[in-house]
Design an enzyme around this catalytic site. Structure first.
Site, PDB file in Angstrom:
ATOM      1  N   HIS B  16      -6.352   1.731   0.925  1.00 19.43           N
ATOM      2  CA  HIS B  16      -6.443   2.001   2.355  1.00 19.43           C
ATOM      3  C   HIS B  16      -6.591   3.505   2.578  1.00 19.43           C
ATOM      4  O   HIS B  16      -6.617   4.300   1.638  1.00 19.43           O
ATOM      5  CB  HIS B  16      -5.253   1.417   3.137  1.00 19.43           C
ATOM      6  CG  HIS B  16      -4.028   2.257   3.204  1.00 19.43           C
ATOM      7  ND1 HIS B  16      -3.149   2.200   4.262  1.00 19.43           N
ATOM      8  CD2 HIS B  16      -3.527   3.183   2.345  1.00 19.43           C
ATOM      9  CE1 HIS B  16      -2.161   3.041   4.051  1.00 19.43           C
ATOM     10  NE2 HIS B  16      -2.358   3.652   2.911  1.00 19.43           N
ATOM     11  N   HIS B  41      -6.896   5.790  -1.054  1.00 19.78           N
ATOM     12  CA  HIS B  41      -5.851   5.705  -2.066  1.00 19.78           C
ATOM     13  C   HIS B  41      -5.321   4.265  -1.965  1.00 19.78           C
ATOM     14  O   HIS B  41      -5.946   3.436  -1.287  1.00 19.78           O
ATOM     15  CB  HIS B  41      -4.755   6.758  -1.848  1.00 19.78           C
ATOM     16  CG  HIS B  41      -3.999   6.599  -0.582  1.00 19.78           C
ATOM     17  ND1 HIS B  41      -4.502   7.016   0.646  1.00 19.78           N
ATOM     18  CD2 HIS B  41      -2.791   6.052  -0.307  1.00 19.78           C
ATOM     19  CE1 HIS B  41      -3.616   6.733   1.591  1.00 19.78           C
ATOM     20  NE2 HIS B  41      -2.574   6.147   1.041  1.00 19.78           N
ATOM     21  N   ASP B  81      -5.309  -8.942  -1.004  1.00 18.39           N
ATOM     22  CA  ASP B  81      -5.047  -8.532  -2.384  1.00 18.39           C
ATOM     23  C   ASP B  81      -6.319  -8.019  -3.071  1.00 18.39           C
ATOM     24  O   ASP B  81      -7.364  -8.675  -3.032  1.00 18.39           O
ATOM     25  CB  ASP B  81      -4.481  -9.716  -3.185  1.00 18.39           C
ATOM     26  CG  ASP B  81      -4.024  -9.285  -4.562  1.00 18.39           C
ATOM     27  OD1 ASP B  81      -3.523  -8.162  -4.707  1.00 18.39           O
ATOM     28  OD2 ASP B  81      -4.185 -10.078  -5.512  1.00 18.39           O
ATOM     29  N   HIS B  82      -6.195  -6.862  -3.718  1.00 17.59           N
ATOM     30  CA  HIS B  82      -7.322  -6.225  -4.395  1.00 17.59           C
ATOM     31  C   HIS B  82      -8.479  -5.979  -3.418  1.00 17.59           C
ATOM     32  O   HIS B  82      -9.647  -6.069  -3.789  1.00 17.59           O
ATOM     33  CB  HIS B  82      -7.781  -7.042  -5.604  1.00 17.59           C
ATOM     34  CG  HIS B  82      -6.865  -6.874  -6.785  1.00 17.59           C
ATOM     35  ND1 HIS B  82      -5.658  -7.502  -6.866  1.00 17.59           N
ATOM     36  CD2 HIS B  82      -6.970  -6.119  -7.921  1.00 17.59           C
ATOM     37  CE1 HIS B  82      -5.055  -7.171  -8.012  1.00 17.59           C
ATOM     38  NE2 HIS B  82      -5.832  -6.326  -8.663  1.00 17.59           N
TER      39      HIS B  82
END
Lengths: 137, 137, 137, 137, 137, 137
Positions: B16, B41, B81-82
């Site tokens: 994000h 990051h 996720d990911h």
């Protein structure tokens, strides 16, 4: 607008001793046991400070966490870290440094500085098994 | 009948960046510092979802935890996720992905699916030192 | 004289993506799965650096831990924290940022600075369930 | 026969101070910084003791863990817990209580009692970020 | 080429009891104490499997971690999770389920499947304070 | 006078099984899945007991923590540790040992003994991912 709670953790190491100077040695020994040991003992204290407020629409922040971190550092960590809580901390003078009394004293140090949100909890882990919390009333 | 609170933990990894596209670069840099870094990051996010209700006399369950786990997975973990929280998650479109805004958005995703109990808290650990919580009001 | 091993932990948050630019998309997708996602994902990385040596008789220290902390910060944390490991870190250019490759690269950054002791291990936790370690050979 | 390694954890709280009495105050202050503070500081110490041996065919034990727990308690925890490591512990007299020196001293206390297995490691966490280990040579 | 060590964690819950059926009750009670209790007790077991090898130049992987996760799941977690280690696990038949014996048995289950790297350690946490490790010899 | 909340943690290991004896096997299997397994499974249970009250001016204590520790040990840990929660614990007779039912039953065991403070929460971690809490109403 939603209220969101933000918790920031900090850490300090300190020496302390539980001892009421108005009482004699027998009372202190009976009340505090090994925590009364004359030559001090110490802890790695973990501190959790929770504030509450509405996220600002422009920033998504309840409060700038860098500012909260600095407030905690200046109000609590710098006076207490690698210090003796009975002898060295001006705002703890005259206070028996039990975890209970510490969270109340820490609240009083923090609250005047947190102007853009509401302080709602101060928690202190004295060991991995013992935690004290003050919620301001 | 007693009310019991059940907390289920889940986990996801995501990229994000804190950035308000309505503001210029100087404002974003001044407001978010290194969290505004252009190339993203990321974090290992830990999510805690708490529900409340009365244990059913026949099952001893407030709610089937397997069902709660699937709701969390489908509503939050699979879309996030990911992934990149600024770019990839439909229900986060137009939302600055601060921890504060994320817990409110996650609440809105979860609540319609939790019909047999009451959703009472969504907490998100962004790092080991920072937690945001939304309690629904 | 005894050899003592000292481990210092540090932490950084970063975005990354597993992608071999010499291979096509199908190979990358088949090899890395969701870790290959184009818009990045990220982690809270926990780093453990272990050095070994004899405690100095005058200090009781194998190495000044404040100095070790600064070496880790300057060599690893400052270039990597809140950064994109594929794009932003000069010493990772051309390296696929798997945990395996990261610990070898981190070792090479750290070792020249640790002159008063022997570097013996660099460990990197990518998640709570995955750790990579390099021991220098 | 396989060799199996067994680690047992224990815990104590103590005050200490890093100070070399053969040196002057300026040297101590320059060397130890805040760890030299005159009125002590303290830690929650986590201790890990690892032994190795072959599981006994009749018991499946390398060593009775209850016995190992008692050895650690009598040799380390009882003399150190809620004590001042510089002043109160007979076997630490004349030793600067750095984590390095402590693990070597603890090894010497433990080893004579562990007769049915081989002591292979003594590790001491002074904080969540610093660990010292001694492996006996 | 560097050797890198990769550790993958997994988890299972099981009932067990320490009891040697070749010995009488008095021996079992004297040897195992409360761990011998007839109606079983149980644990949340945390398992750590470490493999070693050279990172492949094309992938940056010592071994595909998804494959390692599946090997651990099929060889250990599925037969043991929510089971009785004395009664239900074919590969533990005739083995006293001490942590020592479990890590040796788990090694034997895992090793044949790990063909692209070298198995170097199997660690099992029975509680937060007790760990057993087998390194293959 | 301020109200301070004190939490004390404790730990026990036990076997259990989710099974409603008034229902047939198909219902139990459908409702509880692997938690219904006939030969039991088990957990390392972590218990957190929170009390509230005003710190006593003479002691700085809400309640003597050594006394709280003994109450928890005698009321919960001794009857449950290394036991089978379905078969061995008198105060759990007839209760399906779900985490929900356990926290309500533990509250009832603890409350009569905590006379100098107010019991406010009993939390039970069944695994690292699942927690149940009862607040007394």
């Amino acid at each position: 607008m939603p209220t969101v709670y933000i918790t920031r953790k900090a850490h300090f190491n300190a020496a302390h001793r539980l001892h009421n100077p108005d009482k004699d040695d027998a009372w202190n020994e009976a009340t505090y046991g090994k925590c009364n040991h004359a030559n001090w003992h110490g802890h790695n204290y973990d501190l959790e400070v929770t504030i509450a407020g509405e996220p600002h629409p422009e920033t998504g922040y309840v409060m700038d966490l860098g500012r909260l971190k600095r407030i905690i550092r200046e109000a609590i960590i710098e006076p207490c870290d690698h210090r003796n809580l009975n002898m060295d901390v001006p705002f703890l003078k005259g206070i028996i440094p039990s975890a209970e009394n510490l969270v109340v004293a820490f609240w009083q140090q923090l609250e005047p500085h947190i102007t853009e949100a509401r302080l709602v909890s101060v928690r202190l882990w004295e060991t991995e098994r013992n935690v004290a919390e003050y919620r301001g009333h």
